[in-house]
Design a protein around this motif. Structure first.
Motif, PDB file in Angstrom:
ATOM      1  N   GLY A 179       0.807  -1.224   0.000  1.00 23.03           N
ATOM      2  CA  GLY A 179       0.000   0.000   0.000  1.00 23.03           C
ATOM      3  C   GLY A 179       0.834   1.267   0.000  1.00 23.03           C
ATOM      4  N   LEU A 180       1.956   1.242  -0.709  1.00 17.34           N
ATOM      5  CA  LEU A 180       2.789   2.460  -0.769  1.00 17.34           C
ATOM      6  C   LEU A 180       2.368   3.330  -1.948  1.00 17.34           C
ATOM      7  N   LEU A 181       2.561   4.629  -1.775  1.00 18.29           N
ATOM      8  CA  LEU A 181       2.177   5.571  -2.832  1.00 18.29           C
ATOM      9  C   LEU A 181       3.377   5.764  -3.765  1.00 18.29           C
TER      10      LEU A 181
ATOM     11  N   ARG B  38       4.410   7.868  -5.882  1.00 20.65           N
ATOM     12  CA  ARG B  38       5.078   9.158  -6.108  1.00 20.65           C
ATOM     13  C   ARG B  38       5.597   9.797  -4.828  1.00 20.65           C
TER      14      ARG B  38
ATOM     15  N   TYR C  15       2.903  11.428   5.387  1.00 23.56           N
ATOM     16  CA  TYR C  15       1.544  11.609   4.852  1.00 23.56           C
ATOM     17  C   TYR C  15       0.516  10.928   5.762  1.00 23.56           C
ATOM     18  N   ALA C  16       0.852   9.686   6.155  1.00 23.81           N
ATOM     19  CA  ALA C  16      -0.074   8.947   7.038  1.00 23.81           C
ATOM     20  C   ALA C  16      -0.227   9.674   8.374  1.00 23.81           C
TER      21      ALA C  16
ATOM     22  N   ARG D  83       0.169  12.900   8.925  1.00 23.25           N
ATOM     23  CA  ARG D  83      -0.621  14.125   8.708  1.00 23.25           C
ATOM     24  C   ARG D  83      -2.104  13.776   8.598  1.00 23.25           C
ATOM     25  N   ALA D  84      -2.379  12.624   7.972  1.00 21.25           N
ATOM     26  CA  ALA D  84      -3.778  12.206   7.774  1.00 21.25           C
ATOM     27  C   ALA D  84      -4.491  11.940   9.100  1.00 21.25           C
ATOM     28  N   VAL D  85      -3.712  11.531  10.115  1.00 23.75           N
ATOM     29  CA  VAL D  85      -4.352  11.278  11.417  1.00 23.75           C
ATOM     30  C   VAL D  85      -4.223  12.491  12.349  1.00 23.75           C
ATOM     31  N   GLY D  86      -3.851  13.612  11.782  1.00 22.80           N
ATOM     32  CA  GLY D  86      -3.905  14.852  12.556  1.00 22.80           C
ATOM     33  C   GLY D  86      -2.626  15.267  13.232  1.00 22.80           C
ATOM     34  N   LYS D  87      -1.500  14.586  12.925  1.00 28.70           N
ATOM     35  CA  LYS D  87      -0.227  15.005  13.523  1.00 28.70           C
ATOM     36  C   LYS D  87       0.245  16.302  12.845  1.00 28.70           C
ATOM     37  N   THR D  88       0.884  17.149  13.648  1.00 23.01           N
ATOM     38  CA  THR D  88       1.359  18.425  13.103  1.00 23.01           C
ATOM     39  C   THR D  88       2.670  18.209  12.332  1.00 23.01           C
ATOM     40  N   LYS D  89       3.059  19.230  11.575  1.00 18.39           N
ATOM     41  CA  LYS D  89       4.306  19.136  10.807  1.00 18.39           C
ATOM     42  C   LYS D  89       5.498  18.875  11.737  1.00 18.39           C
TER      43      LYS D  89
ATOM     44  N   ARG E 190       4.729   2.387   8.671  1.00 25.29           N
ATOM     45  CA  ARG E 190       3.515   3.212   8.591  1.00 25.29           C
ATOM     46  C   ARG E 190       2.462   2.722   9.584  1.00 25.29           C
TER      47      ARG E 190
ATOM     48  N   ILE F  68       2.667   4.340  13.203  1.00 32.94           N
ATOM     49  CA  ILE F  68       2.573   5.794  13.456  1.00 32.94           C
ATOM     50  C   ILE F  68       1.692   6.151  14.648  1.00 32.94           C
TER      51      ILE F  68
END
Lengths: 290, 228
Positions: free
Chosen positions: B93-95, B97, B106-107, B109-115, B154, B157
């Motif tokens: 399940g890797l992207l 690009r 990305y994963a 960030r998707a669950v709401g972690k900050t930069k 992943r 995380i």
């Protein structure tokens, strides 16, 4: 919070970049749809505003012969007021009318000219249906100018009313069709995004991303389509207004297109565009996306 | 016997009238256990993992986690539930690009972690699965084993208490298969409950432990195999 918003917008921009051609199709169609519906709406508003400046449907303008003295004017007023169906008759003195004409047409060479306007009456009726009968009786008064001494704007009113009907028809029919086409395009673009980004969405779901995290960028994408379409449509309305104003100006100095409040146009169009894009994308993301 | 962490009670999953993935299925896993689910294709092992992750729902019976009925979980609560899990899919399940660090970022960030959290966490997570040195590589530049390591990374995380790996060695050679299972064993030793669905008998024999064998949606054996 800002971090979150940035992530959601970056997701939306990624989708826009990937579906650039479909996005352009959706934006241009939304633009035409909004121009036709919104632009026609503003045109109708303009025609209505112009209509408001014309004598009312209940009014008849009566012009008297030249060299009618004050007593005759007074007598004529009495005669008019006695006609059944007349609500009021207000004198428009020729001097006042001439002054107003000079003010409204400053470019017209009036210097040295003798006032060519006759005294007139503004006659209000109680029932617009009596207009022909009342006009006929007024024409019989000897001090009233023969020929076009009695004028009423029924025909102009009817033409304006027809113009509004045509505009409304064009707006509803063409605009409606374009709105539906635009909606289908936005819907398809969002669905294509969902297909193109199914890997990302699957990963998001597996790691525990909320539905909002997945759906909000899609809604933003739809709203961006609507917003871009609205901005273009506003500029088109402005361009069309300018064009129409220039054309009418060159053909006739009498009929003028009123000023366009661009901020109002922009605000209304933007709101419509955003709501339109949001509605289309909400429709596209309803239910399960797997 | 330890208290049940994951409990399947009389579970049935029927896709159609004639196609049933699990039948009157009873099964439990204690906290901190490492379980191999083995069986041929269609035996129901992936369905077990999907029931735990709430990708599927039982048509009868209950699946519970620490007493919480997962079938009764409201749709809006599923993401919160999934953050307790680390899911490793068979296809990585890797992207394509995104670089390895971006896959994790990305994963996160998707669950709401900050930069900031992403910057701090990505390196740590990649190091935990010994793939930190390939952080800038794209999936196409990595071996299958390395890609699977990133997929495991992943899954970590959210610091999950349960790791569900569906055929994690399905696309790997024996050497890389052993490497991935060793990684999962290490995570289990750190406290995570691990369920691995596999039909790779070699790996199971190599590592042993609790092995649940399925056939036609039923358990045909549930044993602890010791490795000689």
């Amino acid at each position: 919070m800002w971090d979150r918003i940035e992530f959601l917008f970056s997701e939306a921009f990624t989708a826009l970049r990937r579906n650039i051609l479909m996005s352009l199709a959706a934006i241009t169609t939304s633009c035409v749809a909004l121009f036709l519906t919104g632009g026609v709406g503003f045109a109708i508003k303009g025609v209505n505003e112009y209509a408001a400046t014309l004598p009312s449907r209940f009014e008849v303008r009566v012009f008297l012969k030249d060299r009618v003295d004050k007593d005759q004017i007074r007598a004529t007023a009495e005669q008019i007021r006695e006609i059944p169906g007349v609500a009021s008759a207000v004198l428009l003195p020729r001097e006042a009318a001439w002054q107003r004409f000079k003010q409204e047409n400053p470019d017209y060479p009036t210097t040295g000219l003798e006032n060519p306007l006759p005294d007139a009456f503004n006659v209000r009726l109680t029932d617009v249906d009596d207009i022909e009968v009342v006009a006929g009786q007024i024409k019989k008064i000897p001090t009233v100018s023969p020929g076009d001494g009695v004028q009423f704007l029924r025909r102009e009113r009817e033409m304006l009313s027809q113009a509004i009907s045509v505009l409304r028809l064009v707006g509803v029919a063409l605009g409606g069709m374009m709105l539906i086409t635009g909606a289908i395009l936005i819907y398809n673009t969002i669905r294509m995004t969902i297909v193109a980004r199914r890997r990302e969405f699957r990963i998001m779901r597996l790691v525990g991303a909320t539905r909002a995290t997945i759906v909000v960028p899609l809604l933003i994408e739809g709203m961006m389509h609507g917003m871009a379409g609205a901005i273009l449509a506003s500029l088109m309305v402005k361009g069309a207004h300018q064009f129409l104003a220039n054309q009418l100006e060159s053909f006739s100095g009498v009929v003028r297109v009123g000023p366009l409040d661009f901020n109002q146009v922009f605000g209304v169009m933007l709101t419509l565009g955003l709501a339109y894009g949001l509605a289309c994308s909400l429709f596209a993301v309803r239910g399960k996306m797997e | 016997m330890a208290a049940s962490h994951i409990e399947f009670s009389h579970v049935e999953v029927a896709y159609t009238k004639h196609v049933t993935a699990l039948k009157d299925f009873n099964f439990s896993v204690a906290k901190g256990e490492f379980v191999f689910l083995v069986g041929s294709t269609g035996s129901g092992k992936s369905t077990i993992l999907k029931l735990i992750s709430r990708e599927e729902q039982a048509t009868a019976g209950t699946v519970s986690l620490d007493g919480l009925d997962l079938g009764a979980l409201h749709e809006r609560d599923v993401p919160t539930h999934r953050r307790r899990l680390g899911i490793v899919p068979q296809d990585f399940g890797l992207l394509p690009r995104k670089r390895m660090w971006e896959q994790i970022g990305y994963a996160m960030r998707a669950v709401g972690k900050t930069k900031r959290e992403v910057r701090k966490g990505v390196e740590q997570i990649l190091e935990a699965v010994n793939i930190g040195h390939r952080a800038d590589a794209f999936p196409g530049e990595l071996s299958g084993g390395e890609q699977q390591r990133v997929a495991v990374a992943r899954a970590l995380i959210n610091d999950p208490e349960i790791i569900l790996a569906d055929e994690p060695t399905g696309n790997l050679d024996p050497h890389h298969s052993a490497e991935i299972i060793r990684l999962l064993v290490e995570l289990n030793q750190k406290g995570a409950t691990v369920l691995v669905a596999t039909h790779d008998v070699t790996v199971v024999e190599q590592f042993g432990g609790r092995v649940v064998t399925l056939q036609g949606g039923k358990i045909i054996s549930d044993e602890v195999r010791n490795v000689g």
